[in-house]
Design an enzyme around this catalytic site. Sequence first.
Site, PDB file in Angstrom:
ATOM      1  N   TYR A  97      -1.109  12.538   6.845  1.00  0.00           N
ATOM      2  CA  TYR A  97      -0.782  11.713   7.581  1.00  0.00           C
ATOM      3  C   TYR A  97       0.698  11.744   7.977  1.00  0.00           C
ATOM      4  O   TYR A  97       1.445  11.915   7.133  1.00  0.00           O
ATOM      5  CB  TYR A  97      -0.931  10.366   6.955  1.00  0.00           C
ATOM      6  CG  TYR A  97      -2.472   9.649   7.276  1.00  0.00           C
ATOM      7  CD1 TYR A  97      -3.418  10.231   8.025  1.00  0.00           C
ATOM      8  CD2 TYR A  97      -2.660   8.567   6.326  1.00  0.00           C
ATOM      9  CE1 TYR A  97      -4.751   9.675   8.163  1.00  0.00           C
ATOM     10  CE2 TYR A  97      -4.111   8.128   6.553  1.00  0.00           C
ATOM     11  CZ  TYR A  97      -5.053   8.769   7.140  1.00  0.00           C
ATOM     12  OH  TYR A  97      -6.263   8.201   7.370  1.00  0.00           O
ATOM     13  N   ARG A 110       1.312   6.664  -6.800  1.00  0.00           N
ATOM     14  CA  ARG A 110       0.080   7.616  -7.065  1.00  0.00           C
ATOM     15  C   ARG A 110       0.558   8.887  -6.870  1.00  0.00           C
ATOM     16  O   ARG A 110       0.184   9.961  -7.844  1.00  0.00           O
ATOM     17  CB  ARG A 110      -1.102   7.347  -5.889  1.00  0.00           C
ATOM     18  CG  ARG A 110      -2.097   8.208  -6.226  1.00  0.00           C
ATOM     19  CD  ARG A 110      -3.402   7.706  -5.163  1.00  0.00           C
ATOM     20  NE  ARG A 110      -3.061   7.358  -3.821  1.00  0.00           N
ATOM     21  CZ  ARG A 110      -4.214   7.113  -3.038  1.00  0.00           C
ATOM     22  NH1 ARG A 110      -5.471   6.827  -3.292  1.00  0.00           N
ATOM     23  NH2 ARG A 110      -3.805   6.766  -1.622  1.00  0.00           N
ATOM     24  N   GLU A 161     -14.211  -1.296   6.317  1.00  0.00           N
ATOM     25  CA  GLU A 161     -14.239   0.243   5.687  1.00  0.00           C
ATOM     26  C   GLU A 161     -15.611   0.400   4.822  1.00  0.00           C
ATOM     27  O   GLU A 161     -16.066  -0.490   4.255  1.00  0.00           O
ATOM     28  CB  GLU A 161     -13.086   0.245   4.557  1.00  0.00           C
ATOM     29  CG  GLU A 161     -12.904   1.542   3.624  1.00  0.00           C
ATOM     30  CD  GLU A 161     -11.612   1.747   3.090  1.00  0.00           C
ATOM     31  OE1 GLU A 161     -10.283   1.426   3.672  1.00  0.00           O
ATOM     32  OE2 GLU A 161     -11.707   2.099   1.880  1.00  0.00           O
ATOM     33  N   TYR A 194       0.789  -1.216   0.065  1.00  0.00           N
ATOM     34  CA  TYR A 194      -0.153  -0.040   0.061  1.00  0.00           C
ATOM     35  C   TYR A 194       0.718   1.281   0.034  1.00  0.00           C
ATOM     36  O   TYR A 194       0.709   2.320  -0.629  1.00  0.00           O
ATOM     37  CB  TYR A 194      -1.138   0.073   1.193  1.00  0.00           C
ATOM     38  CG  TYR A 194      -1.615   1.301   1.218  1.00  0.00           C
ATOM     39  CD1 TYR A 194      -2.679   1.888   0.261  1.00  0.00           C
ATOM     40  CD2 TYR A 194      -1.676   2.122   2.675  1.00  0.00           C
ATOM     41  CE1 TYR A 194      -3.525   2.848   0.505  1.00  0.00           C
ATOM     42  CE2 TYR A 194      -2.577   3.087   2.762  1.00  0.00           C
ATOM     43  CZ  TYR A 194      -3.179   3.611   1.854  1.00  0.00           C
ATOM     44  OH  TYR A 194      -3.982   4.761   1.915  1.00  0.00           O
TER      45      TYR A 194
HETATM   46  C1  3EB Z   1      -7.994   5.808   5.966  1.00  0.00           C
HETATM   47  O1  3EB Z   1      -8.764   6.185   6.634  1.00  0.00           O
HETATM   48  C2  3EB Z   1      -8.406   4.352   5.591  1.00  0.00           C
HETATM   49  O2  3EB Z   1      -5.395   5.301  -0.039  1.00  0.00           O
HETATM   50  O3  3EB Z   1      -7.118   5.987  -1.405  1.00  0.00           O
HETATM   51  C3  3EB Z   1      -9.457   4.839   2.827  1.00  0.00           C
HETATM   52  C4  3EB Z   1      -9.922   5.629   1.647  1.00  0.00           C
HETATM   53  C5  3EB Z   1      -8.117   4.598   3.198  1.00  0.00           C
HETATM   54  C6  3EB Z   1      -9.014   5.814   0.726  1.00  0.00           C
HETATM   55  C7  3EB Z   1      -6.782   5.615  -0.083  1.00  0.00           C
HETATM   56  C8  3EB Z   1      -7.268   4.743   1.840  1.00  0.00           C
HETATM   57  C9  3EB Z   1      -7.651   5.380   0.647  1.00  0.00           C
HETATM   58  O4  3EB Z   1      -6.745   6.042   5.843  1.00  0.00           O
HETATM   59  C10 3EB Z   1      -7.681   3.925   4.188  1.00  0.00           C
END
Ligand code: 3EB
Length: 338
Positions: free
Chosen positions: A210, A155, A329, A148
Amino acid sequence: MLQLHHLPCAALGAPPPAGQWLGAACFGAAEMPGALPADLPFARVQVQPLMAAPTSLQAPCEAWAVAGPVRAGRHGALQWRCNDAWWFGVIQVDEAAAPDGLTALQQAAQRAYALLFEAMAAQGFEHLVRVWNHVADITAERDGLERYRQFNIGRQDAFLAHGRSVAGASVPAASALGARPGAPLLLYALAARRPPRAIENPRQVSAYHYPSDYGPRSPTFSRAAVAHTETQPVLFISGTASVVGHRSLHEGDAVAQTQETLRNLQAVLDQAGPMEAARWELPQLHYKVYVRHAADWPQIHAELRRAVGARAPVLALQADVCRSDLLVEIEAAGAAAA
Ligand code: 3EB
């Protein structure tokens, strides 16, 4: 007009109740229905359905209908259709050997997004609204980095290479999930001619901010996007999980994670409504739920129904969520109440 339908894949052979199909995603290993128009962009997502709406639905499909006329075309491996307001594209990219310093997945993500941006631009669609990403073995560690996180590098590089910002108001809504091991990287996406408005969740750190504990590059997505192509604004809520601040909560507890996720969904609605001078309510949306362990689905479903009621269309899929401590999710979409 932009309408979302949950229906059996085989039903895509006939036109929608109004307008034309713009594109679709079909879930599960079911055979491709034979009667589909060859130029309909169609994502075959290699995740197992758990239940669909209605419950009897096998090989469920999520399909978008628009007012015609539509045009269709290809850009390399990417297939698209559009009308005057909306564009839908599907792209699948194999992970091939990459040059030094780049993992195969990172390169595949970069290629997929590059094709997406090029194909959109060629038809005059500048604005990415909503992207769905499926990455096989999404939480596996390979070449020293979780897949990921590799995907996030590719990306983000593609966004930057195409002059797009990777934080703030123009970042699309998204979901990122697993897929059957060995499946190629799969993206499907909606784009518009008019810019959407990105929405963040005050309970959560924006994903594009993040901290680096979650990988060398932040994920490039907003918590939701509102499109202004219709009489009523249309809200697309990203994949939403049991994340508060930037941390996963309720490890190992699927019910508590679902409850936290529902609080996050409500927080996004509470944010979007006043910004848009509109009103969205949980029972009025369409849902897609990604569940890590199929055995958790009945309990997750019960929690979800408590919040959204019996009538909201829900499509449930067994898929890996992109953090190994997340069990569920949930994403949603729908037009504001009139
Ligand atoms: C999160 O809140 C959960 O990398 O496109 C949710 C929606 C999540 C989209 C992405 C990742 C993505 O971080 C993970």
